[in-house]
Design a protein around this motif. Structure first.
Motif, PDB file in Angstrom:
ATOM      1  N   ARG A   8     -50.371 -78.191 -53.956  1.00  0.00           N
ATOM      2  CA  ARG A   8     -51.561 -78.891 -53.513  1.00  0.00           C
ATOM      3  C   ARG A   8     -51.748 -80.208 -54.254  1.00  0.00           C
ATOM      4  O   ARG A   8     -51.484 -80.317 -55.450  1.00  0.00           O
ATOM      5  CB  ARG A   8     -52.819 -78.049 -53.720  1.00  0.00           C
ATOM      6  N   SER A   9     -52.199 -81.212 -53.538  1.00  0.00           N
ATOM      7  CA  SER A   9     -52.709 -82.431 -54.155  1.00  0.00           C
ATOM      8  C   SER A   9     -54.217 -82.269 -54.313  1.00  0.00           C
ATOM      9  O   SER A   9     -54.806 -81.330 -53.768  1.00  0.00           O
ATOM     10  CB  SER A   9     -52.403 -83.637 -53.263  1.00  0.00           C
ATOM     11  N   SER A  11     -56.504 -83.598 -52.772  1.00  0.00           N
ATOM     12  CA  SER A  11     -57.240 -83.716 -51.510  1.00  0.00           C
ATOM     13  C   SER A  11     -56.740 -82.783 -50.416  1.00  0.00           C
ATOM     14  O   SER A  11     -57.265 -82.804 -49.312  1.00  0.00           O
ATOM     15  CB  SER A  11     -57.143 -85.162 -50.986  1.00  0.00           C
ATOM     16  N   SER A  12     -55.731 -81.958 -50.701  1.00  0.00           N
ATOM     17  CA  SER A  12     -55.142 -81.147 -49.627  1.00  0.00           C
ATOM     18  C   SER A  12     -55.876 -79.829 -49.447  1.00  0.00           C
ATOM     19  O   SER A  12     -56.701 -79.429 -50.275  1.00  0.00           O
ATOM     20  CB  SER A  12     -53.652 -80.905 -49.894  1.00  0.00           C
ATOM     21  N   VAL A  33     -50.541 -75.818 -46.827  1.00  0.00           N
ATOM     22  CA  VAL A  33     -50.377 -77.136 -47.427  1.00  0.00           C
ATOM     23  C   VAL A  33     -49.222 -77.854 -46.725  1.00  0.00           C
ATOM     24  O   VAL A  33     -48.144 -77.276 -46.542  1.00  0.00           O
ATOM     25  CB  VAL A  33     -50.103 -77.029 -48.937  1.00  0.00           C
ATOM     26  N   GLU A 272     -54.971 -91.651 -42.338  1.00  0.00           N
ATOM     27  CA  GLU A 272     -55.062 -90.977 -43.636  1.00  0.00           C
ATOM     28  C   GLU A 272     -54.726 -89.490 -43.545  1.00  0.00           C
ATOM     29  O   GLU A 272     -54.888 -88.752 -44.515  1.00  0.00           O
ATOM     30  CB  GLU A 272     -56.466 -91.166 -44.224  1.00  0.00           C
ATOM     31  N   GLU A 273     -54.281 -89.045 -42.367  1.00  0.00           N
ATOM     32  CA  GLU A 273     -53.854 -87.656 -42.145  1.00  0.00           C
ATOM     33  C   GLU A 273     -54.903 -86.676 -42.658  1.00  0.00           C
ATOM     34  O   GLU A 273     -54.635 -85.817 -43.487  1.00  0.00           O
ATOM     35  CB  GLU A 273     -52.501 -87.402 -42.821  1.00  0.00           C
ATOM     36  N   ALA A 276     -54.414 -82.885 -42.957  1.00  0.00           N
ATOM     37  CA  ALA A 276     -53.622 -82.399 -44.087  1.00  0.00           C
ATOM     38  C   ALA A 276     -54.310 -82.645 -45.419  1.00  0.00           C
ATOM     39  O   ALA A 276     -54.099 -81.904 -46.384  1.00  0.00           O
ATOM     40  CB  ALA A 276     -52.245 -83.059 -44.097  1.00  0.00           C
ATOM     41  N   HIS A 277     -55.154 -83.692 -45.467  1.00  0.00           N
ATOM     42  CA  HIS A 277     -55.782 -84.095 -46.729  1.00  0.00           C
ATOM     43  C   HIS A 277     -57.278 -84.319 -46.502  1.00  0.00           C
ATOM     44  O   HIS A 277     -57.755 -85.459 -46.507  1.00  0.00           O
ATOM     45  CB  HIS A 277     -55.122 -85.365 -47.263  1.00  0.00           C
ATOM     46  N   ASN A 280     -61.010 -86.355 -48.769  1.00  0.00           N
ATOM     47  CA  ASN A 280     -61.689 -87.644 -48.799  1.00  0.00           C
ATOM     48  C   ASN A 280     -63.059 -87.484 -48.158  1.00  0.00           C
ATOM     49  O   ASN A 280     -63.174 -87.284 -46.948  1.00  0.00           O
ATOM     50  CB  ASN A 280     -60.871 -88.701 -48.058  1.00  0.00           C
ATOM     51  N   HIS A 323     -63.826 -78.512 -45.626  1.00  0.00           N
ATOM     52  CA  HIS A 323     -62.929 -78.376 -46.770  1.00  0.00           C
ATOM     53  C   HIS A 323     -63.695 -77.981 -48.029  1.00  0.00           C
ATOM     54  O   HIS A 323     -63.279 -77.077 -48.764  1.00  0.00           O
ATOM     55  CB  HIS A 323     -62.196 -79.699 -47.003  1.00  0.00           C
TER      56      HIS A 323
END
Length: 698
Positions: A8-9, A11-12, A33, A272-273, A276-277, A280, A323
């Motif tokens: 994971r990042s 934001s994911s 992810v 910004e996908e 997946a993320h 934001n 999220h």
């Protein structure tokens, strides 16, 4: 086959359903992810024990929606790409799972009438709305007077060296102009047939059309996106409610302007996908605005465009969203952001529900979030831990909460206490400041009061890592609250580097609370280097260092949470948040009858380490030997610290400075008094700290 990395990042998303989970929606959305370099996934869902395939397909996204109801039973699912796979995971669909078949854009658009108004409200709905919302309409009348007296906003020229305003003032002005004044006037025209208010809304929309969508009014521009976000948030509803005031030429101009803004929304969410993320926060507002634009402009834009925009919104809210909102109702960014980010998408939800009867509010998060607000935003509480926005200053907190964060959720699903808090908050509103689009709301088609469960004096959102131990949740004036954060989300976005942080509030007064301020604008020195850092929280420092900010790995784990009626206890593992330590656990135990809180830290370091135990208060500390007193009428507390290394060296200051010295980080805004308490312990490898807080109410 090789296994997906699933790293994971910050934001994911989180993979879901969790292995072995008993899901609450039928069918559940599957998510994982996103894997680097993968452009197509193969998904298979099988029923157990037969291993019968019930759904299969490919997707370019990191989620998969099953398009039919599943029979009650056990299932497993897997995702593969090339020679790598996620690995089989199981879930169970109980007979009690709520049906959740998200309609397609074509199905929704087929139900959209070809007349206006049609966004949220139809003309046939207006008499009932006028009758049911008489108190709210009186407030809107006051808002209209304010709008007419203030006039129209000038073009924001903050981007120019000689501009009349800076970005923050432009942002504030645009919210007052669009989110408050313009929406109030459009609502007054719709519901009260107020022609003067309608003329204001008509002229404001045409003036807005003169603004360059690619300039400061853009959501994708280089100068900041808040002005564009306000425009995109309100323009679909305002245009729909005032539709018949425009000449054909004006209407085309306004519709084309909204369409240009909507294409920017599309450009940003896909660029910004977001699927997946979704971490934001700003981009997280956009799918709802995009869906609203599709519904309002349908018939004036190509059908394929409306379907493209609307399908995206339906996919987001039917799968990965929210999220930051957990299945158990908590909001990981804390109550300040929850108060707004659980409202932005409601107009879109209302519109879909009005057109075709389907409700996104069936998701477990929405059904339970009133419990979260009950514990973290009761009336009269001056501080609202955790995350950005915890400060108590009157000119900042109400700007986001605006009115009633309980509203929709308490009305539909909440316990009586949540509905009472909602009544108190709405009764105190003299004028609306920000959130008007959910004020005049449709009657819930199928309300389920108390579906969120009975109010309890304790609350634990394991999904988001926010906890509350209260003496008497239904009675804020005589309540004592111990709030804490220990989250799997880590420390990104508006969350702070504060795993294990806690607060103590009595009769709404902050005895122990996070310190610092958001400031005039996100990322100012004080906000970045104090408010968001461990030093500004009720946590420890190890050799002067705290937890890493903006990290997906600096997580906390809730090991235990239990409540026997008198004693409420939580145990955290904070080792991952303090990589310089070998082990670190924090235990909180609150005795409701004795009004006694024990905080126990047990830690181990690989070498000799100096530990600072930090607390922050709005009360000036009075120290006497090993006792520290804090007093804020009608509440007070006595604090005693003991440890295996002795009492430690106590100090306090009202300056925003690290205990070891260094630069000062003064806030950019006026704050209430804040005091920073520090106990420093001699270097050691193992340390146990026992902190006792005895709380008193006058």
């Amino acid at each position: 086959m090789k296994q997906f990395r699933q790293k994971r990042s910050p934001s994911s998303i989180f993979p879901a359903p969790e292995n072995g989970e008993v899901v609450e929606l039928n069918p559940p959305s599957l998510q994982w992810v996103a894997e680097p370099g993968v452009s197509l996934y193969r998904v298979r869902v099988e029923r157990l024990p037969q291993q019968e395939t019930v759904a299969a397909g490919t997707t370019a996204y990191n989620y998969f929606r099953i398009r039919r109801l599943l029979a009650p039973g056990r299932y497993r699912w897997n995702v593969a790409s090339g020679d790598a796979e996620l690995g089989w995971r199981e879930f169970e669909v109980p007979a009690s799972a709520r049906p959740f078949l998200v309609p397609s854009a074509r199905e929704v658009l087929a139900r959209v009438p070809d007349i206006h108004p049609r966004h949220i409200h139809y003309r046939a709905d207006l008499p009932e709305l006028r009758e049911r919302h008489k108190p709210q309409l009186e407030v809107i009348r006051r808002n209209v007077k304010l709008a007419l007296s203030q006039g129209f906003m000038r073009y924001p020229d903050f981007y120019r060296p000689d501009g009349r305003i800076d970005y923050r003032r432009a942002f504030d002005e645009s919210r007052q102009y669009f989110d408050r004044n313009l929406v109030a006037c459009a609502l007054a025209f719709l519901l009260l047939d107020d022609r003067e208010a309608g003329q204001y809304a008509h002229e404001a929309v045409l003036r807005l059309c003169e603004w360059n969508p690619a300039g400061p009014a853009s959501v994708c521009g280089q100068w900041g996106d808040e002005i564009g976000l306000s425009i995109c948030r309100v323009l679909p509803a305002v245009l729909d409610w005032t539709w018949h005031l425009y000449t054909p030429q004006e209407l085309k101009w306004a519709a084309d302007t909204l369409a240009r803004h909507a294409e920017q929304l599309w450009e940003r969410v896909t660029g910004e996908e977001f699927l997946a993320h979704p971490g934001n926060s700003h981009v997280g507002r956009l799918p709802g605005y995009l869906g609203e634009a599709a519904l309002v402009l349908y018939g004036t834009i190509p059908d394929e465009t409306a379907e493209r925009w609307l399908n995206y919104a339906l996919e987001v809210y039917g799968s990965i969203f929210p999220h930051y909102g957990g299945r158990d109702g908590g909001w990981a960014e804390g109550p300040f952001y929850a108060s707004s980010y659980t409202k932005w998408y409601l107009p879109f939800f209302f519109a879909v529900e009005r057109h075709c009867g389907f409700s996104f509010l069936e998701k477990p998060f929405y059904r339970r979030v009133s419990q979260f607000f009950l514990h973290f935003t009761p009336p009269g509480q001056e501080a609202h831990p955790f995350g950005d926005g915890n400060w108590p200053t009157a000119d900042e907190w109400p700007g986001f909460q605006a009115q009633d964060p309980f509203g929709v959720y308490a009305e539909r699903f909440g316990p009586p206490e949540a509905r009472e808090f909602s009544r108190q908050l709405t009764g105190a509103i003299d004028r609306y400041e920000l959130h008007l689009l959910d004020v005049i709301r449709p009657r819930p088609p199928h309300p389920e009061p108390d579906a969120a469960g009975p109010a309890s004096d304790s609350y634990c959102s394991r999904d988001t890592g926010l906890l509350s131990m209260r003496r008497r949740v239904a009675d804020p004036a005589h309540d004592v609250a111990v709030l804490a954060r220990c989250s799997r989300y880590g420390t990104p976005s508006h969350q702070h580097a504060d795993q294990g942080n806690f607060a103590v509030l009595a009769a709404g007064k902050a005895l122990i609370a996070p310190s610092g301020s958001f400031g005039y604008i996100f990322g100012e020195t004080h906000h970045r280097d104090w408010t968001q850092q461990t030093v500004g929280h009720n946590c420890i420092l190890a050799d002067g260092k705290g937890q890493p900010k903006d990290s997906a790995e600096a997580i906390g784990a809730i090991l235990d949470f239990q409540d026997d009626g008198r004693l409420c206890r939580a145990e955290f593992d904070l080792s991952a948040a303090y990589r310089m330590l070998t082990n670190y656990t924090r235990t909180l135990e609150f005795d409701r009858e004795a009004l006694l809180l024990h905080v126990t830290d047990e830690l181990e370091a690989p070498g000799e380490t100096v530990i600072d135990f930090r607390l922050h208060s709005y009360a000036r500390p009075a120290a006497e030997k090993e006792l520290v007193r804090l007093s804020r009428f009608p509440a007070s507390a006595e604090i005693r610290l003991r440890s295996t290394a002795g009492a430690g060296t106590f100090s306090w200051t009202d300056r925003f400075r690290h205990p070891g010295g260094g630069p000062e980080y003064p806030p950019g805004r006026q704050l209430c008094d804040q005091y920073h308490l520090n106990w420093r312990f001699p270097a050691c490898r193992r340390l146990r700290i026992d902190a006792e807080f005895r709380i008193f109410l006058a």
